[in-house]
Write a protein that holds these residues in place. Structure first.
Motif, PDB file in Angstrom:
ATOM      1  N   MET A   1      36.125  20.831  65.005  1.00 19.87           N
ATOM      2  CA  MET A   1      37.100  21.066  66.071  1.00 19.87           C
ATOM      3  C   MET A   1      37.234  22.564  66.311  1.00 19.87           C
ATOM      4  SD  MET A   1      40.883  19.399  66.414  1.00 19.87           S
ATOM      5  CE  MET A   1      41.712  20.580  65.368  1.00 19.87           C
ATOM      6  N   ARG A   2      37.496  22.946  67.522  1.00 19.05           N
ATOM      7  CA  ARG A   2      37.597  24.345  67.931  1.00 19.05           C
ATOM      8  C   ARG A   2      38.998  24.867  67.617  1.00 19.05           C
ATOM      9  NH1 ARG A   2      35.966  27.767  72.443  1.00 19.05           N
ATOM     10  NH2 ARG A   2      37.785  28.489  73.619  1.00 19.05           N
ATOM     11  N   TYR A   3      39.082  25.930  66.807  1.00 19.10           N
ATOM     12  CA  TYR A   3      40.370  26.530  66.502  1.00 19.10           C
ATOM     13  C   TYR A   3      40.167  27.930  65.946  1.00 19.10           C
ATOM     14  CZ  TYR A   3      39.557  25.159  61.559  1.00 19.10           C
ATOM     15  OH  TYR A   3      39.045  24.993  60.301  1.00 19.10           O
ATOM     16  N   VAL A   4      41.265  28.607  65.692  1.00 17.44           N
ATOM     17  CA  VAL A   4      41.263  29.947  65.103  1.00 17.44           C
ATOM     18  C   VAL A   4      42.191  29.905  63.901  1.00 17.44           C
ATOM     19  CG1 VAL A   4      41.555  32.425  65.550  1.00 17.44           C
ATOM     20  CG2 VAL A   4      41.035  30.870  67.449  1.00 17.44           C
ATOM     21  N   ALA A   5      41.837  30.610  62.835  1.00 14.46           N
ATOM     22  CA  ALA A   5      42.675  30.636  61.639  1.00 14.46           C
ATOM     23  C   ALA A   5      42.587  32.003  60.990  1.00 14.46           C
ATOM     24  CB  ALA A   5      42.246  29.547  60.649  1.00 14.46           C
ATOM     25  N   GLY A   6      43.577  32.300  60.150  1.00 17.30           N
ATOM     26  CA  GLY A   6      43.557  33.584  59.472  1.00 17.30           C
ATOM     27  C   GLY A   6      44.593  33.654  58.372  1.00 17.30           C
ATOM     28  N   THR A   7      44.551  34.751  57.645  1.00 19.49           N
ATOM     29  CA  THR A   7      45.535  35.019  56.599  1.00 19.49           C
ATOM     30  C   THR A   7      46.041  36.438  56.740  1.00 19.49           C
ATOM     31  OG1 THR A   7      43.837  35.749  55.031  1.00 19.49           O
ATOM     32  CG2 THR A   7      44.461  33.416  54.970  1.00 19.49           C
ATOM     33  N   VAL A   8      47.273  36.636  56.337  1.00 23.95           N
ATOM     34  CA  VAL A   8      47.846  37.981  56.209  1.00 23.95           C
ATOM     35  C   VAL A   8      48.390  38.063  54.792  1.00 23.95           C
ATOM     36  CG1 VAL A   8      49.580  39.610  57.036  1.00 23.95           C
ATOM     37  CG2 VAL A   8      48.384  38.126  58.668  1.00 23.95           C
ATOM     38  N   THR A   9      47.891  39.009  54.017  1.00 20.50           N
ATOM     39  CA  THR A   9      48.231  39.103  52.604  1.00 20.50           C
ATOM     40  C   THR A   9      48.729  40.493  52.254  1.00 20.50           C
ATOM     41  OG1 THR A   9      45.990  39.780  51.995  1.00 20.50           O
ATOM     42  CG2 THR A   9      46.437  37.426  52.037  1.00 20.50           C
ATOM     43  N   PRO A  10      49.603  40.606  51.230  1.00 20.98           N
ATOM     44  CA  PRO A  10      50.045  41.934  50.788  1.00 20.98           C
ATOM     45  C   PRO A  10      48.890  42.765  50.260  1.00 20.98           C
ATOM     46  CG  PRO A  10      51.458  40.199  49.899  1.00 20.98           C
ATOM     47  CD  PRO A  10      50.273  39.524  50.504  1.00 20.98           C
ATOM     48  N   LYS A  11      47.910  42.117  49.650  1.00 24.93           N
ATOM     49  CA  LYS A  11      46.716  42.809  49.162  1.00 24.93           C
ATOM     50  C   LYS A  11      45.558  41.828  49.239  1.00 24.93           C
ATOM     51  CE  LYS A  11      47.803  41.570  44.376  1.00 24.93           C
ATOM     52  NZ  LYS A  11      48.028  42.076  43.010  1.00 24.93           N
ATOM     53  N   ARG A  12      44.341  42.354  49.158  1.00 26.32           N
ATOM     54  CA  ARG A  12      43.181  41.476  49.286  1.00 26.32           C
ATOM     55  C   ARG A  12      43.179  40.419  48.184  1.00 26.32           C
ATOM     56  NH1 ARG A  12      38.502  41.176  51.747  1.00 26.32           N
ATOM     57  NH2 ARG A  12      38.692  43.222  52.735  1.00 26.32           N
ATOM     58  N   THR A  13      43.000  39.195  48.591  1.00 22.29           N
ATOM     59  CA  THR A  13      42.882  38.091  47.644  1.00 22.29           C
ATOM     60  C   THR A  13      41.689  37.234  48.034  1.00 22.29           C
ATOM     61  OG1 THR A  13      44.364  36.715  48.975  1.00 22.29           O
ATOM     62  CG2 THR A  13      45.362  37.989  47.193  1.00 22.29           C
ATOM     63  N   ALA A  14      41.107  36.575  47.060  1.00 18.41           N
ATOM     64  CA  ALA A  14      39.966  35.695  47.306  1.00 18.41           C
ATOM     65  C   ALA A  14      40.494  34.283  47.507  1.00 18.41           C
ATOM     66  CB  ALA A  14      38.989  35.741  46.146  1.00 18.41           C
ATOM     67  N   GLY A  15      40.435  33.785  48.696  1.00 17.25           N
ATOM     68  CA  GLY A  15      40.930  32.443  48.985  1.00 17.25           C
ATOM     69  C   GLY A  15      39.924  31.684  49.812  1.00 17.25           C
ATOM     70  N   PRO A  16      40.240  30.465  50.173  1.00 12.88           N
ATOM     71  CA  PRO A  16      39.316  29.677  50.997  1.00 12.88           C
ATOM     72  C   PRO A  16      39.231  30.214  52.416  1.00 12.88           C
ATOM     73  CG  PRO A  16      41.389  28.520  50.736  1.00 12.88           C
ATOM     74  CD  PRO A  16      41.479  29.734  49.857  1.00 12.88           C
ATOM     75  N   ARG A  17      38.193  29.836  53.094  1.00  6.33           N
ATOM     76  CA  ARG A  17      38.006  30.188  54.496  1.00  6.33           C
ATOM     77  C   ARG A  17      37.686  28.917  55.267  1.00  6.33           C
ATOM     78  NH1 ARG A  17      32.845  33.389  55.959  1.00  6.33           N
ATOM     79  NH2 ARG A  17      32.811  31.864  57.640  1.00  6.33           N
TER      80      ARG A  17
END
Length: 613
Positions: A1-17
């Protein structure tokens, strides 16, 4: 499905994409991905001093200079300028270390978000993607409200427990050391009718023209009505296009077909196709006997009931290699207005409001006195009070009316006839939800303004579902210029009672587009009713009975399946009372059936090189 996603974090973290996501931004704290977007659908611009940046994703029609102007405006504190560019899109604005994320005013592009204990905010234009990430499940009571009531806002909840919804015309603001905040975009100032017509005369051709000149073949709906005909005429001034007129047994003898033929004859650039549903054997609710084979949209969409019709209607466009299909979707929301004598009365123009109420009663062939009383009572009422009263009525009131009453024009909310389906637990759960909405409702909004806004948002959400279906099934994007924020803002800056005038039909279209659109269409005073749905209901009744007999809402104990099936039978035989609710329930049940909630369907670990930056 067509969408946009993102994260805003206090510091760089390794998470899912997002699975299959294309990275469009990563500066250590703000990371963003676009899924199923082309390279031309992502624009970015920075201010000259480097203090502000804008990222525009989706159907933004802005030129590079206009995008840079939005970035310069953000650097001067006018961050909301990024949400007022041509088109319909997601906007990301970064000023210093503060990030703001916006959708559009019509809810065609919505923003959802979640926050964790570490201060990481994950946001997306897909609520379902976030639900899979957070392990959230749909709240059936929110679906229940859509099926059995009107005027009850989605508020900040959306469809899933724990997934927040950003209201349209607002920004999700994320600043270091502060919790997520919601900032409202400035409301459009009031315009005179003449000023709005002049602005629309410039902006609507711009919105259509930039889409028509996007670089590939385009197509358009050409029903013969004011909305689609205006879009088609404006597009034909720029390029050759394939135009499609769809008719069924109910529409074949209507004036729309004649108007569509006249428009095509007047524009040599139009190649018109007349598609007759009787020959293509396409009906409402076809293809629903195999729910697993249906495409999925991020929210329940009524268009799931018209997939066979859409396939027949769009076949000439697909065959012509169209790269985008222009529609009149949303024209009723911007060129017309909700009949709102109560709002006009609340504004102080009481004599005119009572005159409007009398005319409305005559149009509906109803007694005037009940409506006049309801209009005058609206001065003393508020939206929170109306919701509280509705909660009480849902819990303890007698069965609702079969059909709407003219006095509903002066009310904020009410029950649909399908409220008869509710079980006792269903009434209790629904009353609790409505009571919670009453606690946060706007006490200043008038009933007409509320109804108009909710109708716009419902149209925008439905359009998003339609676009998802046509992209998935036929690779054909849909374009709805009327739902662009700039177009909506211009039109809704004019009071509804000036856009809707007794004895006239869409005068704003005529004032804005005379000379640009086929004149006889703008002179129309009527709109063709579309009631071919009953033929599809009769033919597909067995599939619908099977679907509704296994209703998830009934399984949750919220509605009585026997009452639902009895309503379906009445509707199949032509009763209009429960038609809207039956259609909405079908869409909701199909959505629940096909909900792809598995984490792995939506997310994947970030690649090592990305996680280690």
């Amino acid at each position: 499905m067509r969408y946009v996603a993102g994260t805003v974090t206090p510091k760089r973290t390794a998470g899912p994409r997002p699975r299959g996501g294309h990275g469009i931004h990563d500066d250590g704290t703000l990371r963003a991905w676009a899924i199923e977007h082309g390279p031309r659908e992502v624009q970015r611009a920075a201010s000259r001093d480097g203090t502000a940046e804008v990222i525009l994703v989706g159907g933004c029609l802005a030129t590079a200079a206009e995008a840079r102007g939005a970035a310069e405006a953000a650097a001067r504190g006018r961050w909301h300028a990024a949400g007022q560019l041509p088109g319909s899109y997601l906007g990301i604005v970064r000023t210093g270390r503060t990030v703001r994320i916006t959708g559009d005013r019509a809810a065609a592009v919505q923003v959802h978000w979640v926050a964790d204990a570490a201060g990481v905010v994950t946001w997306s234009t897909s609520a379902t993607a976030l639900a899979a990430l957070a392990g959230a499940v749909p709240d059936p009571v929110r679906l229940l409200a859509e099926v059995t009531t009107w005027g009850v806002e989605p508020a900040a909840d959306g469809w899933f427990d724990g997934i927040h919804r950003l209201p349209p015309a607002a920004a999700l603001t994320l600043a270091p050391g502060a919790p997520p905040a919601i900032e409202r975009l400035p409301a459009p100032g009031t315009r005179s009718f003449a000023d709005a017509a002049a602005a629309l005369r410039y902006e609507l051709p711009l919105a259509v023209g930039r889409r028509a000149l996007s670089g590939g073949p385009v197509s358009a709906d050409l029903s013969g009505g004011v909305d689609s005909s205006s879009i088609t005429c404006l597009a034909a001034a720029h390029t050759d296009l394939t135009a499609v007129t769809y008719v069924d047994a109910a529409m074949a003898g209507q004036d729309d077909t004649r108007y569509a033929a006249e428009i095509a004859a007047a524009h040599p650039s139009i190649t018109r196709h007349l598609v007759d549903g009787r020959r293509t054997s396409s009906r409402h609710f076809d293809r629903l006997d195999d729910p697993a084979g249906l495409p999925f949209s991020d929210a329940p969409a009524l268009s799931v009931g018209t997939l066979a019709i859409l396939g027949a209607q769009l076949a000439p466009a697909v065959g012509a290699g169209s790269t985008g299909h222009l529609t009149g979707w949303g024209g009723d929301n911007v060129l017309d207005g909700f009949a709102s004598p109560a709002d006009r009365y609340r504004s102080g123009d009481r004599v005119a409001a009572l005159r409007d109420a009398g005319r409305l009663a005559r149009e509906r062939r109803a007694a005037a006195h009940p409506l006049l009383r309801a209009v005058t009572a609206a001065v003393r009422g508020t939206h929170p009070r109306a919701l509280a009263d509705l909660a009480d009525t849902v819990l303890t009131g007698r069965a609702p009316r079969a059909l709407p009453d003219v006095t509903d024009a002066a009310r904020w909310c009410g029950r649909l006839s399908a409220a008869r389906w509710l079980t006792k637990p269903g009434r209790t759960a629904l009353a609790d939800l409505i009571g919670a909405r009453a606690a946060v409702a706007d006490p200043a909004i008038g009933p007409g303004e509320l109804r108009e806004r909710l109708a716009l948002e419902a149209t925008g959400s439905e359009y998003a579902g339609l676009d998802c279906f046509t992209r998935t099934l036929w690779g054909l994007p849909m374009h709805a210029p009327y739902l662009d924020t700039r177009i909506v803002d211009i039109s809704h800056a004019v009071p509804a009672w000036e856009r809707r005038r007794p004895g006239d039909f869409k005068p704003l279209a005529r004032a804005a587009l005379t000379g640009l659109v086929h004149a006889p269409v703008l002179a129309r005073r009527t709109k063709t009713p579309f009631n071919g749905i009953y033929d599809g209901l009769r033919v597909n009744a067995p599939a619908l009975r099977g679907l509704l007999a296994g209703s998830a809402l009934a399984g949750a104990g919220l509605i009585d399946p026997a009452a639902v099936l009895a309503s379906l039978d009445r509707t199949v035989h032509g009763s209009p009372a429960d038609l809207a609710s039956v259609h909405a329930l079908v869409a909701a049940e199909l959505w629940l059936t096909n909900l792809p909630g598995a984490f792995a369907a939506w997310w994947e670990p970030a690649p090592d090189r990305e996680a280690s930056r």
